[in-house]
Scaffold this motif. Structure first.
Motif, PDB file in Angstrom:
ATOM      1  N   ARG A  26      21.133 -12.884 -82.566  1.00  0.00           N
ATOM      2  CA  ARG A  26      21.894 -13.217 -81.362  1.00  0.00           C
ATOM      3  C   ARG A  26      22.779 -12.046 -80.928  1.00  0.00           C
ATOM      4  O   ARG A  26      22.807 -11.667 -79.750  1.00  0.00           O
ATOM      5  N   ASN A  27      23.483 -11.447 -81.866  1.00  0.00           N
ATOM      6  CA  ASN A  27      24.393 -10.350 -81.527  1.00  0.00           C
ATOM      7  C   ASN A  27      23.641  -9.112 -81.043  1.00  0.00           C
ATOM      8  O   ASN A  27      24.047  -8.462 -80.070  1.00  0.00           O
ATOM      9  N   ALA A  28      22.533  -8.768 -81.705  1.00  0.00           N
ATOM     10  CA  ALA A  28      21.802  -7.559 -81.340  1.00  0.00           C
ATOM     11  C   ALA A  28      21.112  -7.706 -79.994  1.00  0.00           C
ATOM     12  O   ALA A  28      21.111  -6.772 -79.183  1.00  0.00           O
ATOM     13  N   MET A  29      20.545  -8.879 -79.712  1.00  0.00           N
ATOM     14  CA  MET A  29      19.861  -9.051 -78.432  1.00  0.00           C
ATOM     15  C   MET A  29      20.843  -8.953 -77.275  1.00  0.00           C
ATOM     16  O   MET A  29      20.535  -8.402 -76.212  1.00  0.00           O
ATOM     17  N   ALA A  30      22.048  -9.452 -77.463  1.00  0.00           N
ATOM     18  CA  ALA A  30      23.055  -9.384 -76.394  1.00  0.00           C
ATOM     19  C   ALA A  30      23.495  -7.959 -76.113  1.00  0.00           C
ATOM     20  O   ALA A  30      23.939  -7.644 -75.004  1.00  0.00           O
ATOM     21  N   THR A  31      23.366  -7.074 -77.110  1.00  0.00           N
ATOM     22  CA  THR A  31      23.816  -5.678 -76.939  1.00  0.00           C
ATOM     23  C   THR A  31      22.673  -4.738 -76.593  1.00  0.00           C
ATOM     24  O   THR A  31      22.897  -3.538 -76.445  1.00  0.00           O
ATOM     25  N   PHE A  32      21.461  -5.261 -76.453  1.00  0.00           N
ATOM     26  CA  PHE A  32      20.326  -4.395 -76.121  1.00  0.00           C
ATOM     27  C   PHE A  32      20.475  -3.870 -74.694  1.00  0.00           C
ATOM     28  O   PHE A  32      20.635  -4.641 -73.749  1.00  0.00           O
ATOM     29  N   LYS A  33      20.410  -2.538 -74.530  1.00  0.00           N
ATOM     30  CA  LYS A  33      20.659  -1.912 -73.233  1.00  0.00           C
ATOM     31  C   LYS A  33      19.388  -1.518 -72.482  1.00  0.00           C
ATOM     32  O   LYS A  33      19.453  -1.098 -71.339  1.00  0.00           O
ATOM     33  N   GLY A  34      18.245  -1.609 -73.164  1.00  0.00           N
ATOM     34  CA  GLY A  34      17.006  -1.277 -72.484  1.00  0.00           C
ATOM     35  C   GLY A  34      16.503   0.105 -72.819  1.00  0.00           C
ATOM     36  O   GLY A  34      16.986   0.782 -73.726  1.00  0.00           O
ATOM     37  N   ILE A  35      15.486   0.534 -72.052  1.00  0.00           N
ATOM     38  CA  ILE A  35      14.810   1.812 -72.267  1.00  0.00           C
ATOM     39  C   ILE A  35      14.804   2.566 -70.950  1.00  0.00           C
ATOM     40  O   ILE A  35      14.631   1.971 -69.875  1.00  0.00           O
ATOM     41  N   LYS A  36      14.984   3.858 -71.038  1.00  0.00           N
ATOM     42  CA  LYS A  36      14.920   4.667 -69.827  1.00  0.00           C
ATOM     43  C   LYS A  36      13.531   4.528 -69.205  1.00  0.00           C
ATOM     44  O   LYS A  36      12.518   4.573 -69.879  1.00  0.00           O
ATOM     45  N   ARG A  37      13.517   4.318 -67.898  1.00  0.00           N
ATOM     46  CA  ARG A  37      12.302   4.187 -67.103  1.00  0.00           C
ATOM     47  C   ARG A  37      11.580   2.863 -67.326  1.00  0.00           C
ATOM     48  O   ARG A  37      10.418   2.722 -66.939  1.00  0.00           O
ATOM     49  N   ARG A  38      12.184   1.901 -67.972  1.00  0.00           N
ATOM     50  CA  ARG A  38      11.628   0.553 -68.046  1.00  0.00           C
ATOM     51  C   ARG A  38      12.587  -0.387 -67.342  1.00  0.00           C
ATOM     52  O   ARG A  38      13.624  -0.732 -67.875  1.00  0.00           O
ATOM     53  N   PHE A  39      12.250  -0.749 -66.100  1.00  0.00           N
ATOM     54  CA  PHE A  39      13.114  -1.587 -65.271  1.00  0.00           C
ATOM     55  C   PHE A  39      14.551  -1.054 -65.363  1.00  0.00           C
ATOM     56  O   PHE A  39      15.491  -1.780 -65.660  1.00  0.00           O
ATOM     57  N   ASP A  40      14.669   0.218 -65.080  1.00  0.00           N
ATOM     58  CA  ASP A  40      15.909   0.957 -65.315  1.00  0.00           C
ATOM     59  C   ASP A  40      16.739   0.994 -64.022  1.00  0.00           C
ATOM     60  O   ASP A  40      16.430   1.753 -63.093  1.00  0.00           O
ATOM     61  N   ILE A  41      17.770   0.182 -63.964  1.00  0.00           N
ATOM     62  CA  ILE A  41      18.594   0.105 -62.755  1.00  0.00           C
ATOM     63  C   ILE A  41      19.459   1.356 -62.641  1.00  0.00           C
ATOM     64  O   ILE A  41      20.302   1.627 -63.492  1.00  0.00           O
ATOM     65  N   GLN A  42      19.231   2.121 -61.573  1.00  0.00           N
ATOM     66  CA  GLN A  42      19.951   3.367 -61.345  1.00  0.00           C
ATOM     67  C   GLN A  42      21.181   3.172 -60.458  1.00  0.00           C
ATOM     68  O   GLN A  42      22.217   3.798 -60.681  1.00  0.00           O
ATOM     69  N   VAL A  43      21.042   2.320 -59.460  1.00  0.00           N
ATOM     70  CA  VAL A  43      22.136   2.064 -58.515  1.00  0.00           C
ATOM     71  C   VAL A  43      22.198   0.559 -58.265  1.00  0.00           C
ATOM     72  O   VAL A  43      21.165  -0.090 -58.057  1.00  0.00           O
ATOM     73  N   LYS A  44      23.391   0.016 -58.304  1.00  0.00           N
ATOM     74  CA  LYS A  44      23.564  -1.411 -58.009  1.00  0.00           C
ATOM     75  C   LYS A  44      24.904  -1.584 -57.315  1.00  0.00           C
ATOM     76  O   LYS A  44      25.964  -1.574 -57.941  1.00  0.00           O
ATOM     77  N   THR A  45      24.856  -1.701 -55.998  1.00  0.00           N
ATOM     78  CA  THR A  45      26.057  -1.933 -55.208  1.00  0.00           C
ATOM     79  C   THR A  45      25.861  -3.241 -54.443  1.00  0.00           C
ATOM     80  O   THR A  45      24.822  -3.893 -54.529  1.00  0.00           O
ATOM     81  N   GLY A  46      26.855  -3.619 -53.704  1.00  0.00           N
ATOM     82  CA  GLY A  46      26.728  -4.831 -52.900  1.00  0.00           C
ATOM     83  C   GLY A  46      25.673  -4.705 -51.829  1.00  0.00           C
ATOM     84  O   GLY A  46      25.148  -5.711 -51.334  1.00  0.00           O
ATOM     85  N   LYS A  47      25.320  -3.455 -51.476  1.00  0.00           N
ATOM     86  CA  LYS A  47      24.388  -3.226 -50.368  1.00  0.00           C
ATOM     87  C   LYS A  47      22.995  -2.813 -50.841  1.00  0.00           C
ATOM     88  O   LYS A  47      21.986  -3.250 -50.276  1.00  0.00           O
ATOM     89  N   ILE A  48      22.932  -1.941 -51.865  1.00  0.00           N
ATOM     90  CA  ILE A  48      21.652  -1.342 -52.269  1.00  0.00           C
ATOM     91  C   ILE A  48      21.453  -1.461 -53.776  1.00  0.00           C
ATOM     92  O   ILE A  48      22.399  -1.273 -54.555  1.00  0.00           O
ATOM     93  N   VAL A  49      20.218  -1.757 -54.161  1.00  0.00           N
ATOM     94  CA  VAL A  49      19.800  -1.698 -55.563  1.00  0.00           C
ATOM     95  C   VAL A  49      18.645  -0.702 -55.661  1.00  0.00           C
ATOM     96  O   VAL A  49      17.711  -0.753 -54.848  1.00  0.00           O
ATOM     97  N   TYR A  50      18.717   0.211 -56.633  1.00  0.00           N
ATOM     98  CA  TYR A  50      17.614   1.143 -56.878  1.00  0.00           C
ATOM     99  C   TYR A  50      17.208   1.053 -58.341  1.00  0.00           C
ATOM    100  O   TYR A  50      18.022   1.219 -59.241  1.00  0.00           O
ATOM    101  N   ILE A  51      15.929   0.763 -58.574  1.00  0.00           N
ATOM    102  CA  ILE A  51      15.368   0.600 -59.909  1.00  0.00           C
ATOM    103  C   ILE A  51      14.252   1.604 -60.116  1.00  0.00           C
ATOM    104  O   ILE A  51      13.437   1.845 -59.212  1.00  0.00           O
ATOM    105  N   ASP A  52      14.178   2.183 -61.306  1.00  0.00           N
ATOM    106  CA  ASP A  52      13.063   3.052 -61.672  1.00  0.00           C
ATOM    107  C   ASP A  52      12.270   2.373 -62.783  1.00  0.00           C
ATOM    108  O   ASP A  52      12.848   1.878 -63.758  1.00  0.00           O
TER     109      ASP A  52
END
Length: 491
Positions: A339-365
């Motif tokens: 439970r603790n480790a899954m909650a802290t998993f941050k992901g992998i670069k270039r796998r559904f990798d959110i680069q920008v997230k604002t109220g107006k624009i989202v950019y994902i790589d």
């Protein structure tokens, strides 16, 4: 046992799998050097770690020195290469003709699995995320592990994890013992006990994963790919059945419940389980998506572990998480550790990798480069950002894959609201007559679509004033656009 090996030389050292091995041997005190045709951020990182890399062929001077002044000879050097290196490449020919021991990357990983508790994750897609999740779950627990990953973990900013006990001591290239390799390069005795888990992403290209001997194996998917190697979808499927049969006696085989494979050759001597998002021996229940978070209950054959929170809240990651947790659970990781480790998993670069997230624009790589990967990724984006316009920029990878799956690519990309389709990234292939991105383009049914050159993308985006959710897809050099696009959006 030959204790004379002091140097590892990598042909194609900048590849994600090769660089992990290079880092490993470098961390163990061996002299490591290599060639890659392109200088990238990853190769520059390797150089900063003390690895000597050059970017134009250097024969035979490359074989006599490196940054650590090690002398490389056929007696003390192992050359590691990948199937992507052509045999007529001049450095390859030099090593081959001068008595050097030459091993494919998969052979080296195969020896590691034979002398450790290898956890090998295979599949047409999902294997990098599932492998990295599995490694994180084990690494953060009392069990521990080492890991050779097919992507850069954002938790550790590397594609290599080295545990406390896994050590490599090569001989002439046919045996790697598990023991404690120190700076003096002294290895443990042959037949040392298998003490540590090693997580390895099992690559199906060129049947590389047939070199492995897993203690645990997981198959995420078996959708046809690499038909330039396998010829038919049936042969591709059989290769996964062969992989399943390689699991060690008294080991574990975990297969996605949607994958249609005949695993009878493995079932007589290993414990076999299924997993899935909603079905299988291991599955998720009570999936909740709210306020940008995803939680679910993890159901095992013995118990239900409630309130698992995904650190990377993407719907496709629920299934990946179930597979990873199944492996970790079977390895002995405790429920609270999961439970603790899954909650802290941050992901992998270039796998559904959110680069920008604002109220107006989202950019994902995203690395998606197979029709099923694109379908899963786009569907997840639509679920995460309902009622928003999704524009995808896709760079097809390989002429053969484009030829074999043009209709499927068209169907998946038609899930977008807008498409910017780039030219094919050739990678290891020569052009195929009549095969361009146009064969995909003509199968895309949405009206808002256009063809473009990679170098023109920024100018196209500069003229757009309606960017809502933007995604870059592909396994080629489209990643070179990520920083410029991010900078453009953030101006």
């Amino acid at each position: 046992m030959n204790n004379n090996i002091t140097t590892y030389y990598f042909l194609g050292i900048g590849g994600i799998g090769m660089s992990a091995l290079a880092r490993y041997f470098n961390a163990k005190g061996f002299c490591v050097m290599g060639y890659d045709r392109t200088c990238t951020p990853l190769t520059l990182e390797l150089e900063c770690e003390g690895i000597d890399i050059h970017y134009s062929p250097q024969v035979p001077s490359v074989c006599c020195r490196d940054a650590m002044h090690c002398v490389s000879t056929p007696e003390n050097t192992i050359v590691v290469y990948t199937p992507a290196v052509p045999e007529d490449f001049e450095e390859f020919q030099y090593f081959k003709n001068n008595g050097f021991t030459m091993l494919k990357r998969a052979q080296v990983l195969g020896e590691i699995t034979r002398n450790s508790k290898g956890i090998c994750i295979a599949g047409t897609h999902g294997k990098t995320t599932t492998s990295t999740m599995t490694a994180h779950l084990l690494y953060q627990s009392e069990i521990g592990c080492s890991a050779f990953l097919g992507g850069v973990s954002k938790n550790y900013d590397t594609n290599l994890l080295v545990g406390a006990h896994l050590c490599v001591r090569p001989d002439t290239g046919t045996n790697i013992d598990n023991g404690c390799a120190h700076a003096d390069n002294k290895g443990a005795h042959a037949g040392a006990p298998l003490r540590e888990y090693v997580v390895i992403e099992a690559d199906e290209y060129d049947r590389s994963f047939h070199q492995l001997t897993p203690y645990m194996a997981l198959i995420t998917t078996a959708d046809a790919d690499h038909l330039d190697i396998y010829g038919t979808k049936e042969e591709f499927r059989k290769s996964f059945e062969k992989f399943a049969s390689l699991v060690k006696e008294n080991g574990f085989l975990v297969v996605n419940e949607k994958v249609d494979l005949d695993c009878r050759d493995a079932m007589h001597c290993v414990s076999t389980y299924t997993y899935g998002m909603n079905r299988g021996d291991f599955h998720a229940e009570n999936i909740t998506i709210a306020n940008g978070e995803i939680t679910f209950d993890f159901v095992t054959p013995q118990e239900t572990i409630k309130n698992i929170q995904l650190g990377v809240p993407v719907l496709i990651n629920v299934e990946n998480a179930v597979g990873a947790m199944a492996l970790a659970y079977l390895a002995g990781v405790k429920p609270e550790e999961l439970r603790n480790a899954m909650a802290t998993f941050k992901g992998i670069k270039r796998r559904f990798d959110i680069q920008v997230k604002t109220g107006k624009i989202v950019y994902i790589d995203d690395y998606a480069h197979h029709p099923e990967e694109l379908k899963a990724s786009i569907s997840s984006i639509k679920a995460l950002y309902p009622n928003r316009k999704v524009c995808g920029i896709f760079q097809p990878h390989l002429y053969s894959r484009t030829r074999d799956f043009a209709q499927e690519f068209g169907a998946s990309l038609s899930l977008l609201d807008e498409l910017i389709l780039l030219d094919i990234y050739a990678a290891r292939e020569l052009p195929i007559e009549g095969i361009t991105s146009d064969v995909i383009f003509e199968n895309v049914t949405i009206e808002n679509k256009m063809r473009a050159k990679k170098e023109d993308v920024l100018d196209i985006l500069k003229r757009k004033n309606d960017i809502d959710v933007l995604v870059t897809f592909g396994a080629g050099n489209i990643d070179q656009l990520v920083k410029p696009i991010t900078n453009l959006i953030c101006q």
